[in-house]
Motif scaffolding. Structure first.
Motif, short mmCIF file in Angstrom:
data_model
loop_
_atom_site.label_atom_id
_atom_site.label_comp_id
_atom_site.label_asym_id
_atom_site.label_seq_id
_atom_site.Cartn_x
_atom_site.Cartn_y
_atom_site.Cartn_z
N GLN A 188 0.86 -1.17 0.00
CA GLN A 188 0.00 0.00 0.00
C GLN A 188 0.90 1.23 0.00
OE1 GLN A 188 -2.35 -0.49 3.53
NE2 GLN A 188 -3.64 -2.08 2.65
N LEU A 189 0.80 2.03 -1.05
CA LEU A 189 1.60 3.25 -1.19
C LEU A 189 0.67 4.46 -1.18
CD1 LEU A 189 3.96 2.10 -4.09
CD2 LEU A 189 4.28 1.76 -1.63
N SER A 190 1.13 5.56 -0.61
CA SER A 190 0.31 6.77 -0.59
C SER A 190 1.18 8.01 -0.57
CB SER A 190 -0.63 6.78 0.62
OG SER A 190 0.08 6.87 1.83
N SER A 191 0.65 9.08 -1.14
CA SER A 191 1.30 10.38 -1.12
C SER A 191 0.21 11.43 -0.92
CB SER A 191 2.05 10.63 -2.42
OG SER A 191 2.69 11.90 -2.40
N ALA A 192 0.37 12.28 0.10
CA ALA A 192 -0.67 13.25 0.43
C ALA A 192 -0.05 14.63 0.61
CB ALA A 192 -1.40 12.84 1.71
N LEU A 193 -0.60 15.62 -0.09
CA LEU A 193 -0.19 17.02 0.04
C LEU A 193 -1.37 17.78 0.64
CD1 LEU A 193 1.98 19.16 -0.54
CD2 LEU A 193 0.87 19.54 -2.76
N GLN A 194 -1.17 18.33 1.85
CA GLN A 194 -2.27 18.93 2.58
C GLN A 194 -1.87 20.26 3.22
OE1 GLN A 194 -3.17 15.45 5.05
NE2 GLN A 194 -5.04 15.14 3.86
N GLN A 195 -2.81 21.20 3.19
CA GLN A 195 -2.61 22.57 3.66
C GLN A 195 -3.42 22.81 4.93
OE1 GLN A 195 -0.83 25.30 2.26
NE2 GLN A 195 -1.51 26.53 4.01
N ASP A 196 -2.87 23.61 5.83
CA ASP A 196 -3.60 23.99 7.04
C ASP A 196 -4.79 24.87 6.68
OD1 ASP A 196 -4.35 24.75 9.66
OD2 ASP A 196 -2.99 26.47 9.60
N ILE A 197 -5.99 24.46 7.11
CA ILE A 197 -7.20 25.26 6.87
C ILE A 197 -7.77 25.81 8.18
CG2 ILE A 197 -7.84 24.06 4.75
CD1 ILE A 197 -9.89 22.47 6.44
N SER A 198 -7.09 25.54 9.29
CA SER A 198 -7.57 26.00 10.59
C SER A 198 -6.98 27.34 11.00
CB SER A 198 -7.24 24.94 11.65
OG SER A 198 -5.86 24.62 11.63
N LYS A 199 -6.16 27.94 10.12
CA LYS A 199 -5.53 29.25 10.36
C LYS A 199 -4.65 29.25 11.60
CE LYS A 199 -9.26 31.78 8.09
NZ LYS A 199 -10.28 32.88 8.21
N VAL A 200 -4.01 28.09 11.87
CA VAL A 200 -3.10 27.99 13.00
C VAL A 200 -1.69 28.39 12.59
CG1 VAL A 200 -2.01 26.39 14.63
CG2 VAL A 200 -4.47 26.26 14.22
N HIS A 201 -1.17 27.77 11.52
CA HIS A 201 0.19 28.09 11.08
C HIS A 201 0.27 28.38 9.59
CE1 HIS A 201 0.20 23.96 9.58
NE2 HIS A 201 -0.13 23.54 10.79
N HIS A 202 -0.79 28.09 8.82
CA HIS A 202 -0.87 28.37 7.37
C HIS A 202 0.19 27.61 6.57
CE1 HIS A 202 -3.63 31.63 8.38
NE2 HIS A 202 -2.73 32.03 9.28
N GLY A 203 0.73 26.54 7.14
CA GLY A 203 1.74 25.76 6.44
C GLY A 203 1.16 24.54 5.76
N LEU A 204 2.03 23.74 5.15
CA LEU A 204 1.58 22.53 4.47
C LEU A 204 2.47 21.36 4.83
CD1 LEU A 204 3.62 21.81 1.84
CD2 LEU A 204 2.49 23.82 0.91
N GLU A 205 1.92 20.16 4.64
CA GLU A 205 2.63 18.91 4.88
C GLU A 205 2.53 18.04 3.64
OE1 GLU A 205 2.21 15.97 8.53
OE2 GLU A 205 0.81 15.39 6.95
N TRP A 206 3.65 17.42 3.28
CA TRP A 206 3.67 16.43 2.20
C TRP A 206 4.13 15.12 2.82
CZ3 TRP A 206 7.82 15.83 -2.13
CH2 TRP A 206 7.38 14.87 -3.05
N GLN A 207 3.27 14.13 2.79
CA GLN A 207 3.53 12.86 3.47
C GLN A 207 3.54 11.71 2.47
OE1 GLN A 207 0.40 11.03 6.00
NE2 GLN A 207 1.92 11.11 7.65
#
Length: 289
Positions: free
Chosen positions: A157-176
């Motif tokens: 099982q392989l996965s790649s996820a690019l996700q952005q902060d929508i809670s206005k806490v840090h406005h950053g993103l994570e790529w996992q």
């Protein structure tokens, strides 16, 4: 926050990300399934700050709901956009757990011990004590949304996820990125998962940096009160997860899970952390309905 309350909060939140692996990745589960599970046992959420002990874990609840293209995994949501020959492209949301690393014990104590241990020399205002100049802000939980690509091929099982902060806490993103191999023989199941997370500068600096607001409330206007500041910038965090289970009945399993994430060297310059290896483990009995 007292220890019993923190333990309950950890158990509920960690269920989303570190629940027993007998539930497959979203792309591998067929629509129409609703699953409730509860793992009872003992485990620990490690403490890597300069003081304090690991937080005990006793319960790991989980709810999974799938209907057509939509699915729910506790606090995480997903919607399938496209699926073909093992590939699945989904809109996904998830809870970020990085705040937990810095919420188990007072950050002021951790930063104070880190400053003392570092043997740094600081010029402090007259009549000021070191602890009076430390005012670390409480890190808040953030919620991320973005797009995830899954691929399932037999036991892989392989996965790649690019996700952005929508809670206005840090406005950053994570790529996992994750690569998981599952092996089953009779009642025995074993799995190993390798993971890499990229945290953008905003994300990384918010959780793992030391800003003006962390050292003195007046340091923004008065540079002489800036005791210590550090911004690690964008970083990569690798992790490894090992999982095992033994099926006792159709809906009952024994399980033992362990996960380790390695913080980059840059985070030790924040002076909060006594070590870079963060462990989570849990052993117990899992019931599913």
């Amino acid at each position: 926050m007292n220890k019993p309350k923190l333990t309950l909060q950890l158990s509920l939140l960690l269920a989303c990300s570190y629940a027993p692996f007998v539930l497959a990745e979203p792309a591998a589960i067929q629509p129409g399934n609703t699953t409730l599970s509860l793992a009872v046992g003992y485990g620990q959420y490690g403490n890597i700050l300069h003081q304090g002990n690991a937080t005990p874990l006793y319960l790991l609840p989980r709810v999974s709901y799938y209907r057509q293209r939509f699915y729910l995994e506790n606090l995480d949501l997903g919607y399938n956009l496209w699926q073909h020959q093992g590939f699945s492209l989904d809109l996904t949301t998830k809870q970020s757990f990085d705040a937990l690393l810095l919420r188990q014990d007072p950050l002021q104590d951790a930063l104070l011990r880190g400053l003392v241990k570092s043997k740094k020399i600081f010029v402090m205002p007259t009549s000021s004590r070191l602890d009076q100049l430390l005012t670390p802000e409480r890190r808040q939980f953030s919620y991320l949304t973005g797009i995830s690509l899954f691929y399932n091929q037999q036991n892989w099982q392989l996965s790649s996820a690019l996700q952005q902060d929508i809670s206005k806490v840090h406005h950053g993103l994570e790529w996992q990125q994750k690569a998981r191999y599952l092996w089953q023989s009779g009642p025995v199941a074993l799995a190993v998962t390798a993971e890499y997370r990229y945290l953008s500068s905003n994300y990384s600096n918010y959780y793992f940096g030391v800003g003006p607001e962390d050292t003195h409330p007046l340091s923004v206007k008065r540079p002489e009160l800036r005791l210590y500041q550090y911004q690690p910038g964008a970083q990569w965090l690798p992790a490894l997860r090992l999982e095992s289970s033994y099926q006792l009945k159709d809906n009952t399993r024994l399980l033992l899970n362990w996960r380790r994430e390695w913080l980059p060297d840059a985070y030790q310059h924040s002076l909060y952390f006594a070590k870079r290896q963060h462990d989570i483990w849990f052993a117990g009995v899992l019931w599913s309905w």
